[in-house]
Design an enzyme around this catalytic site. Structure first.
Site, short mmCIF file in Angstrom:
data_model
loop_
_atom_site.label_atom_id
_atom_site.label_comp_id
_atom_site.label_asym_id
_atom_site.label_seq_id
_atom_site.Cartn_x
_atom_site.Cartn_y
_atom_site.Cartn_z
N ASN A 212 -61.79 62.69 -32.48
CA ASN A 212 -62.24 62.21 -33.79
C ASN A 212 -63.68 62.64 -34.04
OD1 ASN A 212 -59.99 60.73 -34.51
ND2 ASN A 212 -60.71 58.89 -33.48
N ASP A 281 -56.16 57.34 -32.24
CA ASP A 281 -55.03 56.41 -32.38
C ASP A 281 -53.81 56.84 -31.57
OD1 ASP A 281 -56.31 54.60 -34.10
OD2 ASP A 281 -56.08 56.02 -35.76
N LYS A 291 -52.61 75.63 -18.79
CA LYS A 291 -52.95 76.00 -20.17
C LYS A 291 -51.69 76.51 -20.89
CE LYS A 291 -55.96 78.95 -22.84
NZ LYS A 291 -56.88 80.09 -22.84
N PRO A 307 -53.42 52.36 -26.84
CA PRO A 307 -53.63 50.90 -26.96
C PRO A 307 -54.80 50.63 -27.88
CG PRO A 307 -54.44 51.72 -24.84
CD PRO A 307 -53.75 52.88 -25.52
N ASP A 308 -54.74 49.50 -28.59
CA ASP A 308 -55.85 49.12 -29.46
C ASP A 308 -56.81 48.24 -28.64
OD1 ASP A 308 -57.54 47.78 -31.38
OD2 ASP A 308 -56.18 48.52 -32.93
N ILE A 309 -57.94 48.80 -28.30
CA ILE A 309 -58.89 48.13 -27.40
C ILE A 309 -59.38 46.82 -28.03
CG2 ILE A 309 -61.09 48.38 -26.18
CD1 ILE A 309 -60.62 51.50 -26.52
N PHE A 326 -65.42 47.75 -36.41
CA PHE A 326 -65.93 48.66 -37.43
C PHE A 326 -64.75 49.19 -38.23
CE2 PHE A 326 -70.43 49.81 -37.37
CZ PHE A 326 -70.84 48.99 -36.34
N LYS A 340 -58.02 44.70 -41.50
CA LYS A 340 -58.28 44.83 -40.05
C LYS A 340 -58.83 43.54 -39.46
CE LYS A 340 -58.94 49.58 -40.31
NZ LYS A 340 -59.72 50.77 -40.34
N LYS A 344 -56.47 42.15 -36.59
CA LYS A 344 -56.98 42.18 -35.20
C LYS A 344 -57.64 40.85 -34.82
CE LYS A 344 -57.70 47.18 -35.42
NZ LYS A 344 -58.17 48.36 -34.69
O1 C5P Z 1 -57.53 50.42 -36.53
P1 C5P Z 1 -58.79 51.13 -36.77
O2 C5P Z 1 -59.02 52.28 -35.82
O3 C5P Z 1 -59.07 51.57 -38.15
O4 C5P Z 1 -59.91 49.99 -36.43
C1 C5P Z 1 -61.24 50.29 -36.25
C2 C5P Z 1 -61.84 49.35 -35.24
O5 C5P Z 1 -60.99 49.15 -34.12
C3 C5P Z 1 -63.12 49.93 -34.66
O6 C5P Z 1 -63.95 48.84 -34.34
C4 C5P Z 1 -62.63 50.64 -33.41
O7 C5P Z 1 -63.65 50.82 -32.44
C5 C5P Z 1 -61.53 49.72 -32.93
N1 C5P Z 1 -60.43 50.40 -32.23
C6 C5P Z 1 -60.20 50.15 -30.89
N2 C5P Z 1 -59.14 50.76 -30.26
C7 C5P Z 1 -58.32 51.59 -30.93
C8 C5P Z 1 -58.53 51.84 -32.29
C9 C5P Z 1 -59.60 51.24 -32.92
O8 C5P Z 1 -60.97 49.42 -30.27
N3 C5P Z 1 -57.31 52.15 -30.29
#
Ligand code: C5P
Length: 403
Positions: A212, A281, A291, A307-309, A326, A340, A344
């Site tokens: 990203n 994501d 390669k 995973p969504d941290i 954020f 969000k 979350k």
């Molecule tokens: O879902 P989205 O990526 O738009 O959400 C943004 C927020 O979630 C940010 O604070 C980002 O650091 C956190 N995030 C995370 N793990 C992910 C995706 C997003 O901690 N896999």
């Protein structure tokens, strides 16, 4: 932070480092401070009052006994006018005079006549700094609540190497800003703050990856601001080319999974979690050992969700930190940010519109809107360091309310 109209008397004494003063004045002016410069006779041997008058936009005061100068703004008036007196560079002679309570020139007289806080940035030869008399004077002044800023170490104008250099203008300006930090910032002492920053990289094969846009500047600025305000900071960073802010503990990671594992391990021992990282994501479901050769005209990479941290940390049932997310959006910022916040289960979210030129990704500046369940607050466009400080102060306010 209302720095506008805060009044600073900058006392300049006779050291070679006086050449740094116009830069200090210029930066403080840019931040909205009102500056009056007071020079000793020694200072005028190194830099002209005219230069300081031009950058400060105010007349320079240099004499206790000049009736014209006293008539425009006399020593008592100046002493009462100041919200803060900064002496930079401060020679050992002026430090000794202030410690002894002398009033033998305009600057020392103002120091005696003021009720404002005084900060001294010493600058002198390393041996003169080490001298027992200077050390004793500084110790006495500290006990009388005079702040001592620096000195820094390194090569000196006289060729010696050691402690005694005037702090850089940026560091002095930083300390002035910190001095005017609002109250809630004080409560950062003893707080542990965990921050994720930068992008993650998701390997396709040993030489290619998906990532990203993210310079890491915002997260690193937040880490620096939180540290400077007294917190203990752990920074989990993806690959960025930024140096670690002083006294911040940094954990380097590459992929989202690595960032996830480290963040989940750290979270329970932290009071606040700020998720600033631009986490990928998705990641390729298969990482090729070798390669991949470009034999075909097209290529498909199958991706699986990372995973969504932030969501996972926010879902902790025990030892859950206060969670700040954020949201970098290109449209309908409030709707997506609030989405969000709810999804979350966050305490606070900082949203920015990344489609606006000159702010957000890879830029030095940013503007944020903070949203929480029943309110919002704007942090207008500022450089990321300044913005980070304001953000940390706001986060602490909300964290304290939640306790
Ligand atoms: O879902 P989205 O990526 O738009 O959400 C943004 C927020 O979630 C940010 O604070 C980002 O650091 C956190 N995030 C995370 N793990 C992910 C995706 C997003 O901690 N896999």
């Amino acid at each position: 932070m209302a720095l506008q109209n805060k009044k600073i008397v900058l006392g300049i004494t006779g050291g070679i480092a006086a050449y740094k003063c116009p830069e200090i004045v210029r930066r403080l002016k840019d931040l909205g401070f009102d500056i009056r410069v007071v020079m000793t006779n020694g200072a005028k041997e190194f830099i002209t009052p005219l230069t300081l008058q031009a950058v400060s936009g105010n007349p320079v005061s240099d004499s206790l006994l000049d009736p014209a100068a006293e008539a425009s703004m006399g020593h008592i008036e100046l002493a009462k006018w100041a919200d803060l007196i900064v002496i930079a560079p401060a020679t050992c002679n002026t430090i000794a005079a202030i410690n002894a309570g002398l009033a033998n020139d305009l600057l020392t007289t103002i120091c005696l006549a003021t009720a404002a806080p005084i900060a001294i940035a010493p600058a002198m030869n390393q041996q003169m700094y080490k001298a027992a008399a200077t050390q004793e004077n500084l110790k006495n002044l500290t006990q009388r609540s005079v702040a001592i800023w620096g000195p820094g170490s390194g090569e000196q104008a006289c060729g010696d190497v050691g402690k005694g250099r005037l702090l850089d203008p940026a560091e002095i300006v930083e300390l002035v800003q910190q001095h005017f930090m609002p109250e809630p910032a004080q409560s950062l002492l003893n707080l542990n703050i965990l921050i994720t920053a930068g992008p993650t990289r998701e390997a396709i094969d040993p030489v290619r990856y998906i990532s990203n846009h993210s310079s890491g500047k915002m997260g690193f600025s937040i880490a620096q601001a939180a540290k400077q305000l007294g917190a203990k900071v752990t920074l989990i960073s993806g690959p960025v080319s930024l140096s670690t802010p002083q006294d911040v503990e940094r954990i380097n990671v590459t992929s989202a999974s690595e960032m996830h594992d480290n963040a989940l391990k750290q979270a329970p021992s932290h009071d606040i979690f700020i998720a600033c990282a631009a986490v990928a994501d998705y990641r390729p479901s298969n990482v090729s050992d070798q390669k991949i050769k470009k034999n075909d005209d097209d290529m498909t990479v199958t991706m699986i969700k990372n995973p969504d941290i932030l969501a996972d940390i926010s879902a902790l049932t025990e030892q859950r930190p206060f969670c700040v997310g954020f949201a970098a959006e290109t449209q309908d910022v409030e709707v997506y940010a609030r989405g969000k916040l709810a999804r979350k289960k966050l305490d606070l979210i900082a949203a920015n519109n990344v489609s606006v030129a000159g702010q957000g990704f890879n830029s030095d500046d940013n503007a944020l809107t903070l949203y929480w369940k029943d309110g919002q607050h704007e942090l207008p466009l500022a450089n990321k360091q300044e913005l980070a400080k304001q953000l940390v102060v706001e986060i602490i306010k909300h964290y304290n309310q939640a306790q």
